[in-house]
Each structure stands twice: as C-alpha cells, then as structure tokens.
Write an enzyme that holds these catalytic residues in place. Sequence first.
Site, short mmCIF file in Angstrom:
data_model
loop_
_atom_site.label_atom_id
_atom_site.label_comp_id
_atom_site.label_asym_id
_atom_site.label_seq_id
_atom_site.Cartn_x
_atom_site.Cartn_y
_atom_site.Cartn_z
N ARG A 1 0.81 -1.22 0.00
CA ARG A 1 0.00 0.00 0.00
C ARG A 1 0.85 1.27 0.00
O ARG A 1 0.41 2.32 -0.47
CB ARG A 1 -0.99 -0.04 1.17
N GLU B 1 1.74 -6.74 13.03
CA GLU B 1 0.60 -6.93 13.95
C GLU B 1 0.05 -8.34 13.77
O GLU B 1 -0.41 -8.96 14.71
CB GLU B 1 -0.48 -5.88 13.64
O1 LIG Z 1 3.53 -1.03 11.75
P1 LIG Z 1 3.46 -2.48 11.34
O2 LIG Z 1 2.98 -3.37 12.45
O3 LIG Z 1 4.72 -2.95 10.73
O4 LIG Z 1 2.31 -2.61 10.25
C1 LIG Z 1 2.12 -1.71 9.20
C2 LIG Z 1 2.31 -2.36 7.88
O5 LIG Z 1 1.35 -3.42 7.71
C3 LIG Z 1 0.66 -3.23 6.48
O6 LIG Z 1 1.30 -3.85 5.44
P2 LIG Z 1 1.26 -5.41 5.14
O7 LIG Z 1 2.55 -6.01 5.58
O8 LIG Z 1 0.00 -5.98 5.67
O9 LIG Z 1 1.34 -5.46 3.57
P3 LIG Z 1 0.45 -4.97 2.33
O10 LIG Z 1 0.58 -3.47 2.25
O11 LIG Z 1 1.16 -5.67 1.24
O12 LIG Z 1 -0.98 -5.42 2.54
C4 LIG Z 1 0.70 -1.72 6.28
O13 LIG Z 1 0.47 -1.37 4.93
C5 LIG Z 1 2.06 -1.37 6.76
O14 LIG Z 1 3.05 -1.54 5.77
N1 LIG Z 2 -5.10 -2.88 11.42
C1 LIG Z 2 -4.48 -2.69 10.27
N2 LIG Z 2 -5.15 -2.20 9.20
C2 LIG Z 2 -4.51 -2.00 8.02
N3 LIG Z 2 -3.22 -2.24 7.84
C3 LIG Z 2 -2.53 -2.72 8.88
N4 LIG Z 2 -1.23 -3.05 9.00
C4 LIG Z 2 -1.03 -3.50 10.24
N5 LIG Z 2 -2.14 -3.44 10.96
C5 LIG Z 2 -3.10 -2.96 10.13
#
Ligand SMILES: O=P(O)(O)OC[C@H]1O[C@H](OP(=O)(O)OP(=O)(O)O)[C@H](O)[C@@H]1O
Ligand SMILES: Nc1ncnc2[nH]cnc12
Length: 185
Positions: A69, A106
Amino acid sequence: MSAARTEQGLRELLLGHIRDVPDYPKPGVVFKDIAPLLADAPAFAALTDAFAELCEHYAVDKVMGLEARGFILGAPVAVRAGRGFVPVRKAGKLPGETLSQAYDLEYGSAEIEIQADALAAGDRVLVIDDVLATGGTAEASLELIRRAGAEVAGVAVLMELGFLAGRQRLERSLAGAPLHALITV
Ligand SMILES: O=P(O)(O)OC[C@H]1O[C@H](OP(=O)(O)OP(=O)(O)O)[C@H](O)[C@@H]1O
Ligand SMILES: Nc1ncnc2[nH]cnc12
C-alpha cells in the site's frame, strides 16, 4: 497543506474514506481499508498533496514506499513532488544485489528489501506508508536507509494506530527525524 483546507478538514476528509473491517485478516484485528479513499479523486489528491508538501519542507531527495500500500501512496507523491521513488519490497522480488531486513507485524512476520544501489550516500529519504501499527515495517525500512548510507528525512503515514505504540517503538530509529501521521486513532 493548501490554505483552502485546514488540518482538521483534511483529517475529516481522509477519515471519511477509510473503512473499518473487523476480524481481517485475523480474528481481533480491525483492518483499516483505504480502498474507498483511493477511489475518491479529491481525497486521494488531498492526501498526495499533503505528503508532497513534506518533501519540500524536509528537503527530501527520495520517496520510499513500503510494499504494497505504500507503493500506491508513495509513487504519486514522488511524481507530485518531483522526487525519485524507491520501492521497498517483500523479500525475493528484486533482481541484483539487495539489502534485507526482517521484522514482526501486527499479524505475522516478514522480511523487506531494497536494491543495494537504490540510494546514494547522503540521500535524504522520506518513508511513506498507509498505516503505522506496531512500527515494525517502518523500523526495518529506517534500518535499510541507514545501512545504504543514506539519511532518514522522516516517516509519513496516513494513519497511526496509537494503541499499538509504533511511535514509541520508532523513537530510537528516528533519532530526531519527524514522524507525521495525518490521522491518529
Ligand atoms: O507497523 P506495522 O505493524 O509494521 O504494520 C504496518 C504495515 O502493515 C501493512 O502492510 P502489510 O505487511 O499488511 O502489507 P500490504 O501493504 O502488502 O498489505 C501496512 O500497509 C504497513 O506496511
Ligand atoms: N489494522 C491494520 N489495518 C490495516 N493495515 C494494517 N497493518 C497493520 N495493521 C493494520
């Protein structure tokens, strides 16, 4: 931020286009879905403009977007601000020599990478992502910036999940650089 839109007005516009999805991708997690925001041209443009202004303010050389994202948000910011874009990818997706960093999420764990020549020594880098949750992803990206010999100009996220204390986790890695969250919940 443009004079026409107050900080509060921007927050309300953005918040009004983020959807809560309970129990996704795991029970107990409330997923912050930005798809409605991306689909709304004025809201997406306001977000892009707000981040692009940070590039001016902090004399940023490169915008770094975190897969996936962070790519959607970071790439238009880089174009808008006239800066180069550096993608941080999940491990195993980039050709050539890479720098890798493992971290916890998370809802799991992961490893991210940049190409070893993506940043020049001394580049001032702004990290962009949609959500700051535990801070693990952002922390790993700051580590990569420093290992590449570049400088952390700051971290900018659309939404900070305050209850997961990512800001506190990042404090040491930021070493005084700013963390901007347009919305904190
Ligand atoms: O602060 P944190 O606990 O590290 O979480 C935040 C990250 O988690 C999500 O990405 P995700 O790894 O789910 O990947 P995506 O964007 O590919 O869905 C979000 O877009 C952040 O990059
Ligand atoms: N709760 C949440 N919603 C969207 N992106 C996330 N990345 C980690 N935690 C998330």
